[in-house]
Design an enzyme around this catalytic site. Structure first.
Site, PDB file in Angstrom:
ATOM      1  N   HIS A 205      45.424  44.675  40.957  1.00 49.32           N
ATOM      2  CA  HIS A 205      46.295  43.584  41.480  1.00 49.32           C
ATOM      3  C   HIS A 205      47.429  42.905  40.760  1.00 49.32           C
ATOM      4  CE1 HIS A 205      43.079  41.400  40.539  1.00 49.32           C
ATOM      5  NE2 HIS A 205      43.433  40.687  41.163  1.00 49.32           N
TER       6      HIS A 205
ATOM      7  N   ASP B  62      39.248  43.766  41.134  1.00 48.60           N
ATOM      8  CA  ASP B  62      38.681  42.377  42.579  1.00 48.60           C
ATOM      9  C   ASP B  62      38.695  42.548  43.271  1.00 48.60           C
ATOM     10  OD1 ASP B  62      38.993  41.133  40.070  1.00 48.60           O
ATOM     11  OD2 ASP B  62      40.467  39.307  40.518  1.00 48.60           O
TER      12      ASP B  62
ATOM     13  N   ASP C  57      45.765  36.326  36.493  1.00 45.25           N
ATOM     14  CA  ASP C  57      44.790  36.281  35.363  1.00 45.25           C
ATOM     15  C   ASP C  57      44.502  38.008  34.840  1.00 45.25           C
ATOM     16  OD1 ASP C  57      43.254  36.463  38.249  1.00 45.25           O
ATOM     17  OD2 ASP C  57      41.702  36.854  37.107  1.00 45.25           O
TER      18      ASP C  57
END
Ligand SMILES: [Zn+2]
Ligand SMILES: [Zn+2]
Length: 293
Positions: free
Chosen positions: A63, A181, A67
């Site tokens: 995504h 995530d 980070d």
């Protein structure tokens, strides 16, 4: 040589820490090296682990959070000056193409200066990428074959980040799954079925709340509030263990570790998980390696 090998490059979160870089990992199988996510510090970690940018055959992006992406610029330059002559294959969600175009645009002057200085010694390819924007639902869908590694994607729940994916890498009967995530969700449960290794997004929400209390009482209310918001779109360690158990995973590797714990905090971080997940549990650290024979 193992059938598949996992190297964790970065096991941290968006907030920079000296001991945990931004999210990135390499999966190796045969002669092939695949990079999953390119968080801050990934390129340095690649040199430290001995698999340099020119050795990467393809990149998969879960995504578009910073980070997981901001080391793209360094990766593209290090690959080019490392002697690569072909564009880098990049697979990611909708928006990947414009993100890559943006990183390349930021490097435009640098690329021009290096061509002017080094001339034909450097391949004309520069920082070029061959980008494929993928889509997948809650069932794992084949999106690429890189050497002998088959790559499947599945949708995960990291709302409001949409789309967000996890990836399953298979070579023969062996498999490594990267959750991306996510909260516990049907896509992750389907994607992780019977995996030899599941690398899971993991937040210990109890430890996070204690950290946020400390930040608030030391006058850092904004940081506390931002971390508090993060609870809604990351799986608690207990949820990760639950999914691993339900999916029949053999080895659960906790990564994207929040809070960014030190070695001596591992027992607290994993407290109670062995009662939920019956397989092997590891808390990842940068440059950790796991092989599957
Ligand atoms: Zn994210
Ligand atoms: Zn993240």
């Amino acid at each position: 040589m193992p059938t598949l090998e996992l190297i964790l490059l970065g096991t941290g979160s968006p907030i920079h820490q000296p001991h945990r870089s931004g999210n990135a990992q390499i999966i190796r199988g045969g002669e092939i090296n695949v990079l999953i996510d390119v968080g801050w510090g990934a390129t340095v970690r690649m040199f430290q682990c001995g698999v340099g940018p020119p050795q990467i055959d393809a990149v998969f992006v879960t995504h578009l959070h910073s980070d997981h992406t901001t080391d793209f610029a360094d990766l593209l330059v290090m690959r080019w000056v490392g002697g690569i002559t072909k564009p880098l294959r990049v697979y990611g969600p909708e928006g990947t193409e414009s993100m890559i175009a943006g990183y390349r645009q930021a490097l435009e002057a640098d690329t021009r200066f290096r061509f002017a200085h080094h001339g034909e010694q450097l391949a004309p390819v520069g920082t070029e990428c061959d980008v494929t924007e993928i889509s997948a639902g809650q069932e794992p869908t084949e999106v690429a074959t890189i050497g002998e590694i088959t790559v499947k994607a599945f949708e995960v729940d990291h709302r409001p980040v949409m789309p967000a994916y996890g990836f399953r890498f298979e070579r023969g009967a062996k498999s490594i799954v990267i959750s991306g995530d996510t909260n516990a969700c049907p896509g992750l449960l389907n994607g992780a079925q019977g995996a030899d290794i599941l690398v899971a997004d993991s937040m210990n929400k109890k430890m996070m709340s204690a950290l946020e209390d400390n930040l608030r009482s030391s006058g850092r209310g904004l940081q506390a509030a931002l971390l508090g918001d993060a609870h809604t779109y990351h799986a608690d360690v207990k949820d990760a263990a639950e999914i691993a158990q339900q999916a029949g995973v053999k080895h659960l590797v906790l990564s994207h570790v929040m809070p960014s714990i030190l070695e001596e905090q591992i027992p607290q971080f994993t407290e109670g998980l062995d009662g939920i997940f019956k397989g092997e549990i590891s808390v990842g650290h940068d440059l950790a390696r796991y092989g599957i024979e």
